[in-house]
Enzyme design. Structure first.
Site, PDB file in Angstrom:
ATOM      1  N   SER A  34       6.843  -1.064  -0.306  1.00  0.00           N
ATOM      2  CA  SER A  34       7.464  -1.785   1.109  1.00  0.00           C
ATOM      3  C   SER A  34       6.823  -0.696   2.212  1.00  0.00           C
ATOM      4  O   SER A  34       5.834  -0.805   2.535  1.00  0.00           O
ATOM      5  CB  SER A  34       9.092  -1.742   0.745  1.00  0.00           C
ATOM      6  OG  SER A  34       9.495  -2.274   1.978  1.00  0.00           O
ATOM      7  N   ASP A  54      -6.342   1.231   6.837  1.00  0.00           N
ATOM      8  CA  ASP A  54      -7.161   0.207   7.402  1.00  0.00           C
ATOM      9  C   ASP A  54      -7.817   0.711   8.973  1.00  0.00           C
ATOM     10  O   ASP A  54      -8.738   0.107   9.232  1.00  0.00           O
ATOM     11  CB  ASP A  54      -6.024  -1.003   7.889  1.00  0.00           C
ATOM     12  CG  ASP A  54      -5.879  -1.924   6.650  1.00  0.00           C
ATOM     13  OD1 ASP A  54      -6.443  -1.945   5.682  1.00  0.00           O
ATOM     14  OD2 ASP A  54      -4.784  -2.906   6.836  1.00  0.00           O
ATOM     15  N   LYS A  98       4.949  -4.638  -2.855  1.00  0.00           N
ATOM     16  CA  LYS A  98       6.023  -5.484  -1.915  1.00  0.00           C
ATOM     17  C   LYS A  98       5.523  -5.627  -0.643  1.00  0.00           C
ATOM     18  O   LYS A  98       5.713  -4.725   0.146  1.00  0.00           O
ATOM     19  CB  LYS A  98       7.272  -4.516  -2.235  1.00  0.00           C
ATOM     20  CG  LYS A  98       8.597  -5.333  -1.767  1.00  0.00           C
ATOM     21  CD  LYS A  98       9.823  -4.413  -1.567  1.00  0.00           C
ATOM     22  CE  LYS A  98      10.947  -5.144  -1.105  1.00  0.00           C
ATOM     23  NZ  LYS A  98      10.686  -5.537   0.620  1.00  0.00           N
TER      24      LYS A  98
END
Length: 555
Positions: free
Chosen positions: A295, A306, A320
């Site tokens: 999460s 990223d 998740k």
């Protein structure tokens, strides 16, 4: 070319007719769904009433309806759950990390409940309660045979209220008078230096103030001379999305997208961006994660990956990528319902399990590799969606020997550490404390009259082979050889205590240190001989390799 009036009228009529028909269909569909909901609610209410009237034994309507609601929600996903009024305080504690109590983790070790970990700076530790203190009474209530959850409820209560605790420590019965306080569990239970220039922060949760704790730790480590940083998200189950965004903001500039939430209704669609000046956008950063990082942990790790801001080390995260919203219900109940999915800066969603497909097929289905899509990081590196966050550098999980599992799970390591603590009021500092040969021999002697057993990997392989061989028509011909092999590989406990003593010593060291230095000490001790930490340090020692990883350049 101009359209003539007749054609215009026909087209307008057709369009009006289409929209009227579409509206009528939409209205009918909506009404059909509302009718289905109302009908089934009426059936459910009638069923409960009739059961209460006619069932042969007395029933508890609250319990029955709660079970029914939970079973219904279980059909959706594991994160959509019903929270009745009596559980709302526990739910608030999970979200905020705060509750009224004495500040101690309790659990079962054999019969009854005992203190597993008193948290630093809170009433239990301040009053002198210690690990392995067996709980006998809370106020006037005998808790020696009560469940851990029942004992926990008795210890909790409003701030500034007194509670008396009676415990058994070794052979002594001790009484402690405590005053409950607001307990705010730390999101950063430990931070420190791995070497003269490398800082380390353990982030265990994402409750309220997680980002402030990480910020404070980072600032302090930099003041101590840290020029590189390890952020440890292993075993972190996640929590508040807002805290994840703030933590990413510590390392990347203001105005950058961190995560989007996209769902069925408009008010859950939102883009979260960094809003502050970062603390340090250049410090070399390694983030640790594993299969229990979920999460919010995955948002932090994924966003930093990223933006090519950190090298990720460890194992693939949980996967998740679902967002939950808490919705109030009548009678102070609540429902935590999945309302959206997370999408991190590259555009990928990290959800690993397709629950819609799982419902259709009746078994848990992960998103297949063939349907995973490729995305690009800021520097052009390829990353995939649909299966959690994959590390840049994988370190396989260490497999402890069966004897080590047996000694830990059977509480033998725990009990020996407790006995050692009773005999020695103090030990050397964490860096200097080691399990000496003499101490290890004491542990082996301690085990001599204790029961423990286990199945070795080789024994398990032989069991599987024997099971298959017994089904073969020629088993009688090889039976003697199989039985002879079985006798030869029966494990020798004494030899295993020698062969696997290094990992057993590590378990002993961490458990003993926890008696004197509590949670912080146990975490610090666990970093020694940690293969994931060693990989991080190796990367810091080869900055060119870190640069190549982050820019997708080959050596």
């Amino acid at each position: 070319m101009k359209m003539n009036k007749t054609k215009t009228k026909i087209l307008l009529g057709a369009l009006i007719g289409f929209f009227l028909l579409a509206g009528s269909v939409a209205f009918t569909v909506k009404n059909d769904k509302l009718f289905a909901i109302a009908k089934n609610i009426d059936i459910f209410a009638t069923l409960v009433r009739e059961l209460d009237s006619y069932y042969v034994d007395e029933i508890d309507p609250d319990e029955l309806v709660t079970v029914g609601i939970q079973a219904m929600l279980d059909e959706l996903d594991p994160y959509t759950e019903y929270i009745p009024e009596e559980e709302s305080e526990d739910f608030r504690m999970m979200t905020t990390g705060e509750y009224g109590g004495v500040g101690a983790l309790i659990g079962a070790r054999g019969e009854g409940s005992m203190i597993i970990m008193p948290y630093t700076g809170f009433p239990a530790q301040n009053a002198g309660l210690r690990i392995a203190d067996k709980l006998l009474k809370v106020d006037t209530v005998d808790v020696s045979q009560k469940s851990t959850s029942d004992v926990s409820e008795l210890l909790k209560g409003p701030e500034n209220t007194p509670v008396k605790v009676s415990v058994l420590r070794d052979t002594d019965t001790l009484e402690f008078e405590l005053v409950r306080k607001k307990i705010s569990l730390k999101n950063v239970p430990y931070y420190g230096k791995l070497d003269a220039s490398t800082g380390y922060i353990k982030l265990s949760d994402f409750t309220t103030n997680a980002s402030a704790e990480v910020r404070n730790a980072l600032v302090d480590l930099k003041a101590q001379g840290a020029e590189k940083l390890v952020l440890d998200l292993r075993d972190n189950p996640g929590g508040l999305l807002s805290e994840a965004v703030e933590i990413v903001n510590l390392f990347i500039p203001k105005g950058k997208e961190v995560v989007k939430t996209i769902g069925k209704i408009e008010n859950v669609n939102r883009t979260y961006k960094t809003s502050k000046t970062p603390v340090d956008k250049n410090i070399p950063l390694v983030v640790l994660l594993n299969e229990r990082s979920a999460s919010a942990s995955e948002i932090v790790a994924g966003a930093l990956q990223d933006y090519d801001r950190a090298v990720l080390v460890g194992r693939k995260s949980f996967g998740k990528g679902l967002v939950q919203t808490t919705i109030p219900l009548t009678y102070n109940a609540q429902v935590k319902v999945t309302t959206a999915k997370y999408y991190i800066p590259s555009g990928r969603c990290i959800q690993a399990i397709d629950y819609a497909l799982s419902r259709e097929e009746g078994e848990i289905r992960s998103i297949p590799d063939s349907l995973r899509q490729a995305f690009k990081t800021q520097n052009g590196r390829t990353v995939l969606d649909g299966a959690g966050i994959e590390p840049d550098e994988t370190v396989e999980a260490y497999r402890y020997a069966p004897i080590t599992y047996s000694l830990v799970a059977g509480n033998h390591v725990f009990d020996f550490a407790t006995q050692y603590f009773y005999s020695k009021p103090a030990v050397a500092n964490i860096e200097e404390f080691e399990v000496s040969d003499e101490l290890y021999e004491d542990f082996v002697s301690f085990l001599s009259d204790r029961e423990y057993d286990y199945t070795t990997y080789l024994e398990k392989s032989l069991e599987d082979m024997k099971e298959l061989a017994e089904q073969a028509p020629y088993y009688s011909e090889i039976k003697e050889q199989v039985e002879a092999l079985e006798k030869r590989i029966i494990h020798n406990k004494e030899q295993d205590l020698i062969s696997y003593q290094q990992e057993i010593r590590k378990a002993l060291r961490e458990e003993i240190i926890s008696r004197y230095y509590f949670q912080e000490g146990m975490i610090q001790a666990s970093l020694q001989n940690d293969s994931v930490i060693e990989k991080a340090m190796e990367l810091f020692s080869t900055p060119d390799k870190m640069g190549q990883i982050l820019t997708a350049k080959s050596e």
